[in-house]
Design a protein around this motif. Structure first.
Motif, short mmCIF file in Angstrom:
data_model
loop_
_atom_site.label_atom_id
_atom_site.label_comp_id
_atom_site.label_asym_id
_atom_site.label_seq_id
_atom_site.Cartn_x
_atom_site.Cartn_y
_atom_site.Cartn_z
N ALA A 22 -1.83 1.49 12.96
CA ALA A 22 -0.86 1.69 11.89
C ALA A 22 -0.42 0.35 11.30
N LEU A 23 -0.27 -0.67 12.15
CA LEU A 23 0.12 -1.99 11.66
C LEU A 23 -0.95 -2.56 10.73
N ILE A 24 -2.21 -2.35 11.08
CA ILE A 24 -3.30 -2.81 10.20
C ILE A 24 -3.20 -2.11 8.85
N GLY A 25 -2.87 -0.84 8.85
CA GLY A 25 -2.74 -0.12 7.60
C GLY A 25 -1.65 -0.69 6.71
N PHE A 26 -0.51 -1.01 7.30
CA PHE A 26 0.58 -1.60 6.51
C PHE A 26 0.19 -2.99 5.99
N ILE A 27 -0.53 -3.74 6.80
CA ILE A 27 -0.97 -5.07 6.35
C ILE A 27 -1.92 -4.95 5.17
N LEU A 28 -2.85 -4.01 5.26
CA LEU A 28 -3.78 -3.81 4.15
C LEU A 28 -3.05 -3.38 2.88
N MET A 29 -2.03 -2.55 3.03
CA MET A 29 -1.25 -2.14 1.86
C MET A 29 -0.52 -3.32 1.23
N SER A 30 -0.05 -4.23 2.10
CA SER A 30 0.68 -5.39 1.57
C SER A 30 -0.25 -6.33 0.81
N TYR A 31 -1.56 -6.27 1.15
CA TYR A 31 -2.54 -7.11 0.44
C TYR A 31 -3.16 -6.37 -0.76
N GLY A 32 -2.61 -5.26 -1.13
CA GLY A 32 -3.08 -4.55 -2.31
C GLY A 32 -4.11 -3.49 -2.06
N LEU A 33 -4.59 -3.36 -0.81
CA LEU A 33 -5.57 -2.31 -0.47
C LEU A 33 -4.80 -1.05 -0.08
N VAL A 34 -4.18 -0.46 -1.08
CA VAL A 34 -3.27 0.66 -0.81
C VAL A 34 -4.02 1.89 -0.30
N VAL A 35 -5.10 2.23 -0.94
CA VAL A 35 -5.83 3.46 -0.55
C VAL A 35 -6.34 3.34 0.88
N LEU A 36 -6.95 2.22 1.19
CA LEU A 36 -7.47 2.02 2.55
C LEU A 36 -6.34 1.99 3.56
N GLY A 37 -5.23 1.33 3.21
CA GLY A 37 -4.09 1.25 4.12
C GLY A 37 -3.49 2.62 4.38
N VAL A 38 -3.32 3.42 3.34
CA VAL A 38 -2.77 4.78 3.51
C VAL A 38 -3.70 5.63 4.36
N ALA A 39 -5.00 5.50 4.13
CA ALA A 39 -5.97 6.28 4.91
C ALA A 39 -5.88 5.93 6.40
N ILE A 40 -5.75 4.63 6.68
CA ILE A 40 -5.64 4.21 8.09
C ILE A 40 -4.36 4.74 8.71
N ILE A 41 -3.24 4.71 7.97
CA ILE A 41 -1.97 5.21 8.50
C ILE A 41 -2.05 6.72 8.74
N ILE A 42 -2.69 7.45 7.82
CA ILE A 42 -2.83 8.91 8.01
C ILE A 42 -3.67 9.22 9.25
N ILE A 43 -4.73 8.44 9.42
CA ILE A 43 -5.57 8.64 10.62
C ILE A 43 -4.77 8.37 11.89
N ALA A 44 -3.97 7.31 11.88
CA ALA A 44 -3.14 6.99 13.05
C ALA A 44 -2.13 8.10 13.33
N ALA A 45 -1.56 8.66 12.26
CA ALA A 45 -0.60 9.76 12.43
C ALA A 45 -1.28 11.00 13.01
N LEU A 46 -2.50 11.27 12.56
CA LEU A 46 -3.22 12.42 13.11
C LEU A 46 -3.57 12.21 14.58
N LEU A 47 -3.88 10.97 14.95
CA LEU A 47 -4.24 10.70 16.34
C LEU A 47 -3.06 10.83 17.29
N VAL A 48 -1.83 10.79 16.74
CA VAL A 48 -0.65 10.98 17.59
C VAL A 48 -0.68 12.36 18.24
N SER A 49 -1.27 13.36 17.57
CA SER A 49 -1.34 14.72 18.14
C SER A 49 -2.22 14.79 19.39
N SER A 50 -2.97 13.74 19.64
CA SER A 50 -3.84 13.74 20.83
C SER A 50 -3.11 13.29 22.08
N ILE A 51 -1.86 12.87 21.95
CA ILE A 51 -1.08 12.45 23.12
C ILE A 51 -0.57 13.69 23.85
#
Length: 280
Positions: A22-51
């Motif tokens: 999730a931290l990588i996603g926020f960093i990518l968003m801060s560098y202007g890679l918004v789509v990629l950053g949001v996608a990474i954050i969504i994937i991280a959020a989905l993986l939380v259900s595996s706990i």
């Protein structure tokens, strides 16, 4: 169905990896890679259900879109397949105390009987998918097996050797355990122990059976008394003849034996009659 282990990894390591993801996603968003950053954050959020968290003596059955993928039976926090359903199954030893059942024994006498069954789940896949509500399945099969076993034995054995429900509770409990194990194996349940907790005649015949037991006890006691009395009379006659105290012909010997037996066997105290004189 047969139980198998589901894929899992240490939950603490998994959470740390998700946070970094999730931290990588926020960093990518801060560098202007918004789509990629949001996608990474969504994937991280989905993986939380595996706990998933597994308590001691508990198991989690993992279902992924209707398919059984395995079971986690080790306690702790784990990271497993995401977007899966985690169904909890207790592995603890449990008791089932049946209600009092009215059945007929092998002689047709109505009796009341109850049992306690100690069991636990040893195959979560069978318990969850091969039967519908395995706890209810254990209850129904336990009562059915109890009725079947009770109908094979007499409540009690009067005068003859053989097995009975009252006199051989250990053997009856072992046979009940074996039959229950055969019936409950399909549900992935192991029978630890089965014991009779209640055994009595039904109320409509209880008084008659009590009289029968009392009569048998009286007959057995009288038999012992007669056996002892015969031995005492034999010793008395033999000692009189051996010591030469009195000479008895067959008629007087029979009369003495009769008097001694009556005095010993009678349930009332004997009243002696003393002959002090004779007319002749």
């Amino acid at each position: 169905m047969k139980e198998r282990n589901a894929w899992k990894m240490n939950g603490y390591v998994g959470i740390l990896g998700l946070l970094l993801w999730a931290l990588i996603g926020f960093i990518l968003m801060s560098y202007g890679l918004v789509v990629l950053g949001v996608a990474i954050i969504i994937i991280a959020a989905l993986l939380v259900s595996s706990i998933t968290i597994v308590q001691p003596n508990e198991a989690k059955v993992i279902l992924f879109f209707g398919s059984y993928v395995g079971t986690i039976s080790q306690s702790g926090m784990w990271l497993t397949i995401p977007l899966a359903i985690h169904k909890k199954v207790s592995l603890r030893v449990r008791n089932f105390d049946s209600s009092k059942l009215k059945v007929n024994d092998v002689e047709g006498s109505p009796i009341e009987i109850a049992t306690v069954v100690v069991f636990r789940v040893v195959d979560t896949a069978k318990a969850m998918f091969d039967v519908d509500q395995y706890e209810q399945f254990v209850k129904i099969q336990s009562e059915t097996a109890l009725r079947h076993v009770a109908s094979k034995y007499a409540y009690d054995v009067f005068g003859d050797t053989g097995y009975s429900l009252r006199g051989n509770s250990e053997e009856v409990g072992m046979e009940l355990s074996r039959e229950l194990q055969e019936r409950l194996a399909v549900a992935g349940v192991e029978v630890v122990e089965a014991r009779l907790t209640h055994l009595a005649y039904s109320t409509e015949i209880a008084s008659a059976m009590l009289q029968r037991q009392q009569a048998d006890a009286i007959v057995a006691a009288r038999q012992r008394i007669v056996e002892g009395a015969v031995g005492m009379v034999q010793l008395a006659i033999a000692q009189l003849q051996r010591d030469g105290i009195i000479e008895l012909d067959e008629e007087r010997k029979a009369a003495m034996i009769n008097n001694l037996l009556v005095a010993i066997v009678s349930d009332r105290s004997a009243n002696p009659v003393i002959n002090t004189s004779s007319l002749y």
